[in-house]
Scaffold this motif. Sequence first.
Motif: not given
Length: 150
Positions: A127, A84, A86
């Motif tokens: 995200g 994921t 960031q």
Amino acid sequence: MEIEEGSEYFFTVEKIINLAGTEYFVLLAEFDKKYLIPSINYIEYKIKTGDKIKCKVDKINCNGKVFLEPDCPIYSVGDNDVFTLQEKEERITHKTYNECMVIKAVSNKTNRGIVLITEKLQQCLQGEKWLCEIQKIKKGEMYLKPISKV
């Protein structure tokens, strides 16, 4: 015995010391020479006193300082996993002192992934999940190559 850049050796974690506010692992080589590596880079490795670890000699600089990279117990170069993305972060390269942008990335196994920002990733959103390949591991940080958005 002469230590060689690119070679791997076994070390015993003799103890942890604090020098100028930074904690280091004291590593005793299989040929009875001692080396230091900063413990902060390898928290996720769960290294402790008495452990036997294998390290690659990443670099020997012109002053003879040896830079070791312990084997990562989480990933190997070439592994793929979903990360994921960031926040973005600006960094300065150590060799050329050029600025570069990276995106920090986390998986279910590590919080220490980074992706170098390229044209393809300029518009990536925080995200987003990407399947990434581990390209290299340096100072306990996974350098990632994005393969596809998940």
